[in-house]
Each structure stands twice: as structure tokens, then as C-alpha cells.
Design an enzyme around this catalytic site. Structure first.
Site, PDB file in Angstrom:
ATOM      1  N   ASN A  10       0.880  -1.178   0.000  1.00  0.00           N
ATOM      2  CA  ASN A  10       0.000   0.000   0.000  1.00  0.00           C
ATOM      3  C   ASN A  10       0.914   1.224   0.000  1.00  0.00           C
ATOM      4  O   ASN A  10       1.496   1.544   1.035  1.00  0.00           O
ATOM      5  CB  ASN A  10      -0.906  -0.020   1.238  1.00  0.00           C
ATOM      6  CG  ASN A  10      -1.685   1.276   1.387  1.00  0.00           C
ATOM      7  OD1 ASN A  10      -1.822   2.033   0.428  1.00  0.00           O
ATOM      8  ND2 ASN A  10      -2.205   1.524   2.589  1.00  0.00           N
ATOM      9  N   TRP A  11       1.005   1.847  -1.151  1.00  0.00           N
ATOM     10  CA  TRP A  11       1.926   2.992  -1.260  1.00  0.00           C
ATOM     11  C   TRP A  11       1.386   4.229  -0.538  1.00  0.00           C
ATOM     12  O   TRP A  11       2.092   5.213  -0.412  1.00  0.00           O
ATOM     13  CB  TRP A  11       2.170   3.335  -2.729  1.00  0.00           C
ATOM     14  CG  TRP A  11       3.006   2.341  -3.483  1.00  0.00           C
ATOM     15  CD1 TRP A  11       3.582   1.194  -2.999  1.00  0.00           C
ATOM     16  CD2 TRP A  11       3.371   2.408  -4.869  1.00  0.00           C
ATOM     17  NE1 TRP A  11       4.274   0.549  -3.987  1.00  0.00           N
ATOM     18  CE2 TRP A  11       4.162   1.281  -5.151  1.00  0.00           C
ATOM     19  CE3 TRP A  11       3.090   3.309  -5.899  1.00  0.00           C
ATOM     20  CZ2 TRP A  11       4.683   1.026  -6.418  1.00  0.00           C
ATOM     21  CZ3 TRP A  11       3.614   3.063  -7.163  1.00  0.00           C
ATOM     22  CH2 TRP A  11       4.403   1.939  -7.424  1.00  0.00           C
ATOM     23  N   HIS A  97      -9.639   0.914   4.602  1.00  0.00           N
ATOM     24  CA  HIS A  97      -8.360   1.084   5.316  1.00  0.00           C
ATOM     25  C   HIS A  97      -8.608   2.001   6.521  1.00  0.00           C
ATOM     26  O   HIS A  97      -9.417   2.927   6.451  1.00  0.00           O
ATOM     27  CB  HIS A  97      -7.321   1.687   4.369  1.00  0.00           C
ATOM     28  CG  HIS A  97      -5.944   1.692   4.951  1.00  0.00           C
ATOM     29  ND1 HIS A  97      -5.535   2.649   5.853  1.00  0.00           N
ATOM     30  CD2 HIS A  97      -4.893   0.856   4.784  1.00  0.00           C
ATOM     31  CE1 HIS A  97      -4.283   2.395   6.211  1.00  0.00           C
ATOM     32  NE2 HIS A  97      -3.871   1.305   5.583  1.00  0.00           N
ATOM     33  N   GLU A  99      -7.101   4.426   7.651  1.00  0.00           N
ATOM     34  CA  GLU A  99      -6.946   5.867   7.379  1.00  0.00           C
ATOM     35  C   GLU A  99      -8.203   6.408   6.696  1.00  0.00           C
ATOM     36  O   GLU A  99      -8.599   7.554   6.939  1.00  0.00           O
ATOM     37  CB  GLU A  99      -5.679   6.104   6.532  1.00  0.00           C
ATOM     38  CG  GLU A  99      -4.424   5.892   7.376  1.00  0.00           C
ATOM     39  CD  GLU A  99      -3.196   5.444   6.616  1.00  0.00           C
ATOM     40  OE1 GLU A  99      -3.148   5.574   5.381  1.00  0.00           O
ATOM     41  OE2 GLU A  99      -2.254   4.945   7.281  1.00  0.00           O
ATOM     42  N   GLU A 168      -5.585  -5.274  10.380  1.00  0.00           N
ATOM     43  CA  GLU A 168      -4.591  -4.219  10.581  1.00  0.00           C
ATOM     44  C   GLU A 168      -4.907  -3.472  11.881  1.00  0.00           C
ATOM     45  O   GLU A 168      -5.709  -2.520  11.869  1.00  0.00           O
ATOM     46  CB  GLU A 168      -4.631  -3.223   9.415  1.00  0.00           C
ATOM     47  CG  GLU A 168      -4.278  -3.824   8.077  1.00  0.00           C
ATOM     48  CD  GLU A 168      -3.661  -2.766   7.162  1.00  0.00           C
ATOM     49  OE1 GLU A 168      -2.527  -2.979   6.725  1.00  0.00           O
ATOM     50  OE2 GLU A 168      -4.303  -1.743   6.926  1.00  0.00           O
ATOM     51  N   SER A 210       3.142  -2.366  10.347  1.00  0.00           N
ATOM     52  CA  SER A 210       4.587  -2.358  10.591  1.00  0.00           C
ATOM     53  C   SER A 210       5.259  -3.685  10.232  1.00  0.00           C
ATOM     54  O   SER A 210       6.201  -4.121  10.907  1.00  0.00           O
ATOM     55  CB  SER A 210       4.894  -1.958  12.040  1.00  0.00           C
ATOM     56  OG  SER A 210       4.447  -0.630  12.280  1.00  0.00           O
ATOM     57  N   GLY A 231       2.685  -1.230   4.298  1.00  0.00           N
ATOM     58  CA  GLY A 231       2.693   0.196   3.966  1.00  0.00           C
ATOM     59  C   GLY A 231       4.106   0.680   3.715  1.00  0.00           C
ATOM     60  O   GLY A 231       4.663   0.506   2.629  1.00  0.00           O
ATOM     61  N   GLY A 232       4.720   1.276   4.740  1.00  0.00           N
ATOM     62  CA  GLY A 232       6.027   1.919   4.597  1.00  0.00           C
ATOM     63  C   GLY A 232       7.068   1.065   3.892  1.00  0.00           C
ATOM     64  O   GLY A 232       7.781   1.559   2.993  1.00  0.00           O
TER      65      GLY A 232
HETATM   66  C1  PEP Z   1      -0.864   0.088   5.819  1.00  0.00           C
HETATM   67  O1  PEP Z   1      -0.797   1.214   5.362  1.00  0.00           O
HETATM   68  O2  PEP Z   1      -1.797  -0.639   5.510  1.00  0.00           O
HETATM   69  C2  PEP Z   1       0.200  -0.375   6.728  1.00  0.00           C
HETATM   70  C3  PEP Z   1       0.094  -1.556   7.259  1.00  0.00           C
HETATM   71  O3  PEP Z   1       1.240   0.497   6.944  1.00  0.00           O
HETATM   72  P1  PEP Z   1       2.651   0.128   7.649  1.00  0.00           P
HETATM   73  O4  PEP Z   1       3.139  -1.159   7.052  1.00  0.00           O
HETATM   74  O5  PEP Z   1       3.524   1.294   7.315  1.00  0.00           O
HETATM   75  O6  PEP Z   1       2.394  -0.010   9.118  1.00  0.00           O
END
Ligand code: PEP
Length: 246
Positions: A10-11, A97, A99, A168, A210, A231-232
Site C-alpha cells: 500500500n503505497w 483502510h 486511514e 490491521e 509495521s 505500507g512503509g
Molecule cells: C498500511 O498502510 O496498511 C500499513 C500496514 O502500513 P505500515 O506497514 O507502514 O504499518
């Protein structure tokens, strides 16, 4: 036998034409044997879907979007329909998501409508669920997940069997504080049980929060973790490739 995993990036709202091209070329070059046990998907911002279609067609990497409208067309300024995502070769779309829920007020009803719209268009919706830190501290994790999933679980079996669920925990997203494999496994087993009660035991359940090159293998060793939503770490080719190979 190693089971086929699903590793999705997930960019979020990151990228540029130049940086995307470099990242995608590194992923294509690096995938090699990792692809033999991980399906790899990247979810990009809408304006870059044409670029993904151009670069990723006929490669091992599939692509998708991070959001969609529940409508197919009409007077919905600023929205992007599932049919438009299909036009750009998407097979996947993230739905609900955390967010989107926290920053843009998406409700469980919105998530259901978007899930149905994605399924109707032939996309695979990746339905994201997870509790906040305070909900976890109050012992409400299962109740929150049940609430977030319950209307989706009422979809007919033929539709429900085509979704992917991503667990998540909100407290783990972008914080560097992943759930432990045991914590994640416990919630995944709960989600698997809910799905099994609706006769869709084969639905993939991904963990997100993470995930990185250092913790992916331990998470993937858990029996009910079928892959990751990243994500990151999906913005760095070496890290994302390590996760896909973990
Ligand atoms: C995400 O954006 O779905 C996510 C899991 O981010 P991160 O891996 O950065 O925690």
C-alpha cells in the site's frame, strides 16, 4: 508444501512517475524465485494506475487501488468508479483502510457498499479491519472486528468467498510496533472462525501493521496468516522483496 502467500504493498499517498518507475523496475528484476510462493500486488494512488498498467502488464506483479466509489458512474465529483479501476487493469482494491475510516469518515455501511461495488465489477476487495489502541486495551478487539465484518459476512457465499480480509490493528500501522506473531495469530484465528461459520474457510486473511523484512518470516509462520499488507516497507524495493521472499 509451502502455501501460496499474498503480499500486497500500500503505497498510500506516496510516489512520483520517476520514483515509481525505479521502484517497479527493481521489483520486477528482484522478484525471481520469491514469486514462486508469494503473489505480489501493489496498490498505488489513482493517477499512477496507468503507469502501473504500462509497466506491470505481463509481469508477475499485479496492481490495484487504495479506494473506490460505491457508484459506477454519475455526478460524484472527485470519485473514481470500480469500472475505471478495471479500465486500468486493476484486479484489487483496498476497502475500509483505517486511514479512510479515521480521516474520511468511512463507516461500516460505506465499506459494505464499496465491497459490493468492487465485487460487482470483478475486482477483489481487500477489506481492512482492526481495533484502535484503546479498544485493544479495553479487551474489545474481537467485538470491534465482528462489528466491522458482520454486514459483509451476510453477503451470499459466492460473493463472500471472493474477498480478502486484512487484519490491521490501528496501533500497529505506521508505528514500527507490529503485533507479535502470537497476537496476530489469535485475531486471525478468530476471523477464520467467523468466515468458516459462513462457509468460506478459503478466504485469505492478511496481517498489516509495521510488517518489515525482519518480522515477516515469523508472522508468516503462523497458521492463519496468509500474507501481509505492507505500507512503509513497500516503498523500498529491497524491503518489499525480502517480505515477499520471507
Ligand atoms: C498500511 O498502510 O496498511 C500499513 C500496514 O502500513 P505500515 O506497514 O507502514 O504499518
Amino acid at each position: 508444501m509451502t502455501k501460496q502467500r499474498l503480499v500486497m504493498g500500500n503505497w498510500k499517498m506516496h510516489g512520483s512517475l520517476a520514483s515509481n518507475q525505479q521502484l517497479l523496475e527493481q521489483l520486477i528484476a528482484g522478484l525471481g524465485s520469491a514469486h514462486s510462493h508469494s503473489d505480489v500486488v501493489v496498490c498505488a494512488p489513482h493517477p499512477y494506475l496507468a503507469q502501473l498498467q504500462q509497466i506491470l502488464t505481463n509481469t508477475a506483479i499485479q496492481w490495484g487501488a487504495q479506494n473506490l466509489s460505491e457508484h459506477t458512474q454519475g455526478a460524484f465529483t472527485g470519485e473514481v468508479s470500480p469500472l475505471m479501476l478495471k479500465d486500468f487493469g486493476c484486479q484489487w482494491v483496498l476497502v475500509g483502510h483505517s486511514e479512510r475510516r479515521a480521516l474520511y469518515g468511512e463507516t461500516d455501511a460505506d465499506v459494505l457498499a464499496k465491497t459490493v461495488a468492487a465485487l460487482d465489477a470483478g475486482l477483489t476487495p481487500v477489506v481492512c479491519v482492526g481495533e484502535t489502541e484503546s479498544e485493544q486495551a479495553a479487551g474489545q478487539t474481537q467485538a470491534v472486528i465482528l462489528q466491522q465484518l458482520q454486514s459483509i459476512l451476510k453477503l451470499e457465499t459466492a460473493l463472500l468467498s471472493r474477498i480478502v480480509v486484512a487484519y490491521e490493528p490501528v496501533w500497529a500501522i505506521g508505528t514500527g510496533k507490529s503485533a507479535t506473531p502470537e497476537q496476530a495469530q489469535a485475531v486471525h484465528a478468530y476471523i477464520r472462525g467467523l468466515l468458516a461459520r459462513h462457509h468460506v474457510a478459503a478466504v485469505q486473511v492478511l496481517y498489516g501493521g509495521s510488517v518489515n523484512a525482519g518480522n515477516a518470516a515469523d508472522l508468516f509462520a503462523m497458521p492463519d496468516i496468509d500474507g501481509a499488507l505492507v505500507g512503509g516497507a513497500s516503498l523500498k524495493a529491497a524491503d518489499f522483496l525480502s517480505i515477499a521472499a520471507a
